[in-house]
Scaffold this active site. Structure first.
Site, PDB file in Angstrom:
ATOM      1  N   ASP A 193     -34.330 -22.511 -14.693  1.00 25.66           N
ATOM      2  CA  ASP A 193     -35.550 -21.769 -14.860  1.00 25.66           C
ATOM      3  C   ASP A 193     -36.096 -21.740 -15.969  1.00 25.66           C
ATOM      4  OD1 ASP A 193     -38.356 -22.338 -14.418  1.00 25.66           O
ATOM      5  OD2 ASP A 193     -38.340 -20.826 -13.178  1.00 25.66           O
ATOM      6  N   ASP A 228     -43.053 -24.177  -9.272  1.00 25.39           N
ATOM      7  CA  ASP A 228     -41.541 -23.433  -8.895  1.00 25.39           C
ATOM      8  C   ASP A 228     -41.973 -22.543  -7.807  1.00 25.39           C
ATOM      9  OD1 ASP A 228     -38.917 -22.296  -9.365  1.00 25.39           O
ATOM     10  OD2 ASP A 228     -39.564 -21.514 -10.827  1.00 25.39           O
ATOM     11  N   LYS A 255     -37.068 -17.939  -4.771  1.00 27.26           N
ATOM     12  CA  LYS A 255     -37.475 -19.138  -5.067  1.00 27.26           C
ATOM     13  C   LYS A 255     -36.563 -20.491  -5.362  1.00 27.26           C
ATOM     14  CE  LYS A 255     -39.150 -17.571  -9.926  1.00 27.26           C
ATOM     15  NZ  LYS A 255     -40.470 -18.393 -10.103  1.00 27.26           N
ATOM     16  N   THR A 291     -38.919 -25.825  -4.672  1.00 27.77           N
ATOM     17  CA  THR A 291     -38.957 -26.437  -6.021  1.00 27.77           C
ATOM     18  C   THR A 291     -39.698 -28.064  -5.940  1.00 27.77           C
ATOM     19  OG1 THR A 291     -37.268 -24.944  -7.128  1.00 27.77           O
ATOM     20  CG2 THR A 291     -38.684 -26.128  -8.686  1.00 27.77           C
ATOM     21  N   ARG A 299     -43.397 -13.850  -4.208  1.00 26.75           N
ATOM     22  CA  ARG A 299     -43.304 -12.731  -4.788  1.00 26.75           C
ATOM     23  C   ARG A 299     -42.898 -11.428  -3.926  1.00 26.75           C
ATOM     24  NH1 ARG A 299     -43.396 -15.192  -9.556  1.00 26.75           N
ATOM     25  NH2 ARG A 299     -45.070 -16.164  -9.803  1.00 26.75           N
ATOM     26  N   GLU A 332     -46.273 -21.793  -9.668  1.00 24.32           N
ATOM     27  CA  GLU A 332     -45.874 -21.725 -10.969  1.00 24.32           C
ATOM     28  C   GLU A 332     -45.763 -22.833 -11.585  1.00 24.32           C
ATOM     29  OE1 GLU A 332     -41.702 -19.415 -11.957  1.00 24.32           O
ATOM     30  OE2 GLU A 332     -43.550 -17.319 -11.675  1.00 24.32           O
ATOM     31  N   GLU A 370     -45.167 -25.682 -14.180  1.00 21.58           N
ATOM     32  CA  GLU A 370     -44.486 -25.693 -15.266  1.00 21.58           C
ATOM     33  C   GLU A 370     -44.157 -27.048 -15.820  1.00 21.58           C
ATOM     34  OE1 GLU A 370     -40.306 -23.569 -14.133  1.00 21.58           O
ATOM     35  OE2 GLU A 370     -41.498 -21.723 -13.464  1.00 21.58           O
ATOM     36  N   THR A 372     -43.370 -20.822 -16.693  1.00 13.29           N
ATOM     37  CA  THR A 372     -44.692 -20.570 -16.359  1.00 13.29           C
ATOM     38  C   THR A 372     -45.091 -20.734 -17.447  1.00 13.29           C
ATOM     39  OG1 THR A 372     -44.259 -19.596 -13.897  1.00 13.29           O
ATOM     40  CG2 THR A 372     -47.055 -19.713 -15.140  1.00 13.29           C
ATOM     41  N   GLN A 381     -39.224 -12.289  -4.020  1.00 15.00           N
ATOM     42  CA  GLN A 381     -38.486 -11.629  -5.123  1.00 15.00           C
ATOM     43  C   GLN A 381     -38.260  -9.919  -6.290  1.00 15.00           C
ATOM     44  OE1 GLN A 381     -41.008 -13.863  -7.937  1.00 15.00           O
ATOM     45  NE2 GLN A 381     -39.484 -13.805  -9.825  1.00 15.00           N
ATOM     46  N   HIS A 425     -47.203 -15.390 -20.101  1.00 20.33           N
ATOM     47  CA  HIS A 425     -46.665 -14.605 -18.827  1.00 20.33           C
ATOM     48  C   HIS A 425     -45.941 -13.650 -18.538  1.00 20.33           C
ATOM     49  CE1 HIS A 425     -44.710 -15.630 -14.559  1.00 20.33           C
ATOM     50  NE2 HIS A 425     -43.580 -16.083 -15.206  1.00 20.33           N
ATOM     51  N   TYR A 460     -34.460  -8.508  -6.846  1.00 20.11           N
ATOM     52  CA  TYR A 460     -34.048  -9.926  -8.534  1.00 20.11           C
ATOM     53  C   TYR A 460     -33.419  -8.917  -8.859  1.00 20.11           C
ATOM     54  CZ  TYR A 460     -37.647  -7.480 -11.458  1.00 20.11           C
ATOM     55  OH  TYR A 460     -37.910  -6.582 -12.106  1.00 20.11           O
ATOM     56  N   GLU A 481     -51.022 -13.889 -11.533  1.00 15.65           N
ATOM     57  CA  GLU A 481     -51.696 -13.026 -12.732  1.00 15.65           C
ATOM     58  C   GLU A 481     -52.749 -14.040 -12.666  1.00 15.65           C
ATOM     59  OE1 GLU A 481     -49.903 -14.882 -16.610  1.00 15.65           O
ATOM     60  OE2 GLU A 481     -48.682 -15.734 -13.921  1.00 15.65           O
ATOM     61  N   ARG A 509     -42.769  -3.918 -13.508  1.00 14.58           N
ATOM     62  CA  ARG A 509     -41.828  -3.056 -13.714  1.00 14.58           C
ATOM     63  C   ARG A 509     -43.065  -1.838 -14.808  1.00 14.58           C
ATOM     64  NH1 ARG A 509     -39.146  -7.195 -15.153  1.00 14.58           N
ATOM     65  NH2 ARG A 509     -40.005  -7.528 -17.621  1.00 14.58           N
ATOM     66  N   TYR A 561     -38.676 -19.359 -19.090  1.00 18.61           N
ATOM     67  CA  TYR A 561     -39.758 -18.023 -18.686  1.00 18.61           C
ATOM     68  C   TYR A 561     -39.944 -18.020 -20.221  1.00 18.61           C
ATOM     69  CZ  TYR A 561     -40.004 -13.097 -17.310  1.00 18.61           C
ATOM     70  OH  TYR A 561     -40.958 -11.868 -17.125  1.00 18.61           O
TER      71      TYR A 561
END
Lengths: 405, 405
Positions: free
Chosen positions: A117, A224, A244, A248, A228, A190, A192, A338, A231, A124, A235, A352, A133, A119
């Site tokens: 996967d 996907d 995840k 999927t 959250r 997600e 994708e 995503t 995760q 995104h 992570y 988002e 963060r 990114y």
């Protein structure tokens, strides 16, 4: 033109011909290779036999042998299918090989090798950086130098329609003293685009961008699913794992690259100079693809992610994934990450769209969602420019959330 | 006791009987299922036929069918093999099925499903935290709450003896303005123990710790080759990718769990209370395993990692990996993470042994290494307590570095 009577605006016209694996109610155990056309599925193996050209690649219960056979076989098979469905001389023998699409069950069409996967949407990655963060730069320093990706769980890739059980796991908000265990409270999607590898490459030998179409067979849609809360806690430092790996979902129809010449567009201008193996500025036609995606929850349209704006193309991703000598093999699946555009209503994930739950989306029935409820059904669709102003359809990837066990 | 004349200190005694896949020089294309005993390989399918009990599980060219068959079949097959090699009545018919081990080629013994790499040594995780994130807490806040892991690339898992091409990739030191592309300058090893899943689990249903032995078939050794410079630049935020995916080597012999009762030990005391699904304090016998490992570069012993001290056991890892409902399937491989002890000379990776290159190790020929040179051959071996004070051998996983292409 096909001898089938198709509406002008069909998404499964003669210029599409996506491949899948189907069975019928009268013989549910017998999986057959099919090609979608209009509201029909062509039994490809039966058609080959009917025209007197039986083909072992089309007799398998999955796409695996066709994927492994490589580009010359893909071209030959597509040309044959196109001929059988276009030339009226074939109509009498081929028409009996058409099965109404509404009556078939569609299966995971190939054995998934490695699932990677990426990114690749700048919007995104920036949004998630701001949410996960806060106070740091939204994009990590490496983001514009390489297509960031990670390996996902190939054993839990499921076909569209497979229910998704809400995962249990460890969740810890920054303000909690310790993690608690239970059903994810922040279950997300997600949206994708997935790329299905056919021809293998040799261990130790990279696949250059210009060889993309020699190795990649086609394109599907991917959801996907992402928990959250799980995760966010797990992570750092080794990446997403249980947030995840529970499921999927992929669409059942694999649209061949050969169906997408009119969909190719220039990717966005990159503001950091790429290293030579990632540079596509001199490519005759880089692999930007103009897919228009739609995301629905219980039928309500909540987002229209634009794939054309992705920063990194699939050809760059394949070149990156193999530049260290890693090999690919038939059935490897890599997804774009995503797909989120720059505007409100174009984000490919609820985290988002709802800005981490701060501004819930309202569905057509007046209910709101920050994340998914049990019973919610998510459907992702997409189309792309086809021949002569028509559109190519990718079908859909859908899944309903079952309560945690 | 076996009717074979084996030295008392053999590592491949009748209480071990690891499984592998071999071929012989006179018929290199014919892969057969073999069992190691002393300096011999028993052709298991031939032996079953010779005693009049042909077994389809032993006729396959890989362990795949045996893995999928599950615990009752594993017990039955092991009991039969033990009987054939112990009861003198079988000697006449079984002895011709023994092939000298030195003449056989050993192959990757099973099709790898998903490959997961954990991070279960507190000493290793702390050391890497200090090196990669100086100034932060060495362990991330989640480390003692859950066994951190990530998915690796199963398509590049190779059998011991396969050469490893030095990977190219993007490298960037913190002081560099931009990344450069080229061969990794910091090519490293990770000495690990791998667990091979046999019986599948159902999607949506976790595997509890007490069901570990119902799903896990056996144990092998793993060298998770790591390009530290590539890894350091790429791994934030989604984890290791190209720094690992170029190759992962596994030993050719899979030691069945049934060979390891004497190796089971209590894991170290955990200083954070685990959530119930990870708690093994009430387990009758938790899955700590007392493997004594040795790492050699070009024949020089550089480390003796002690597996018994791992913070998280394989049973905890399997429970964690599936607690979100993720399924396992035959051939899934999960590795412990680098095995590092608390003392100098017990670290399972060069980056720790040499403290990021600051104190190179000296080989027997007087040369020093911070990381691996082209041509270096790395060999990892291990033994564990067996029956009656003997030792169980795991064979070796070895690989030589070829120059970057």
């Amino acid at each position: 033109m096909t001898w089938l009577d198709l509406p002008a605006d069909t998404l499964f016209g003669i210029d599409n011909l996506p491949y899948g694996v189907f069975s019928t109610a009268d013989d549910p155990q017998r999986r057959r290779l099919g090609v979608a056309i209009g509201t029909w599925v062509l039994d490809a193996g039966a058609a080959a036999r009917a025209v007197g050209s039986p083909d072992p690649l089309l007799e398998a219960p999955s796409l695996d042998p066709l994927l492994a056979a490589g580009r010359p076989a893909w071209t030959r098979v597509r040309e044959a299918l196109t001929r059988w469905l276009s030339d009226p001389a074939f109509r009498t023998v081929v028409e009996p090989c058409l099965v109404p699409a509404e009556g078939v069950a569609l299966h995971l069409p190939f054995t998934v090798g490695d699932y990677v996967d990426f990114y690749a949407s700048e919007h995104h990655a920036s949004n998630l950086g701001r949410i996960f963060r806060p106070g740091s730069e939204p994009l990590t320093p490496n983001w514009k130098h390489l297509p960031i990706g990670y390996h996902g769980r190939s054993g839990t890739v499921v076909v569209s329609g497979t229910p998704v059980v809400r995962p249990n796991g460890q969740r810890k908000a920054p303000t909690d003293a310790a993690p608690t265990f239970g059903p994810s409270r922040r279950l997300d999607i997600e949206a994708e685009v997935g790329f299905v590898v056919g021809a293998a490459s040799e261990l130790g030998t990279p696949v250059a961008q210009e060889d993309f179409a020699e190795h990649v067979f086609g394109v599907c849609l991917v959801n996907d699913w992402s928990a959250r809360d799980i995760q966010a806690w797990e992570y750092v430092p080794l990446g997403p794992f249980l947030g995840k790996s529970f499921a999927t979902s992929v669409s059942p129809w694999i649209v061949p690259l050969d169906a997408l010449p009119a969909a190719r567009v220039a990717p966005p201008t990159r503001d950091v100079e790429p290293l030579p193996y990632l540079d596509d500025r001199d490519a005759k036609q880089p692999w930007g693809l103009d897919l228009a995606m739609e995301v629905r929850v219980n039928g309500s349209l909540i987002s229209r992610p634009p794939f054309a704006g992705m920063y990194w193309t699939a050809a760059q991703q394949l070149a990156h994934m193999t530049v260290n000598g890693a090999s690919v093999r038939p059935g490897d699946l890599f997804a774009s990450g995503t797909v989120s555009g720059p505007d409100r209503g174009t984000e490919g994930a609820l985290i988002e769209l709802t800005w981490n739950g701060e501004r819930p989306v309202t569905l057509d029935d007046g209910t709101t969602r920050s994340f998914l409820d049990d019973g919610d059904e998510v459907t992702i669709t997409a189309t792309a420019p086809g021949r002569d102003g028509g559109r190519i359809g990718f079908g859909e990837v859908t899944g309903r959330i079952l309560p945690a066990r």
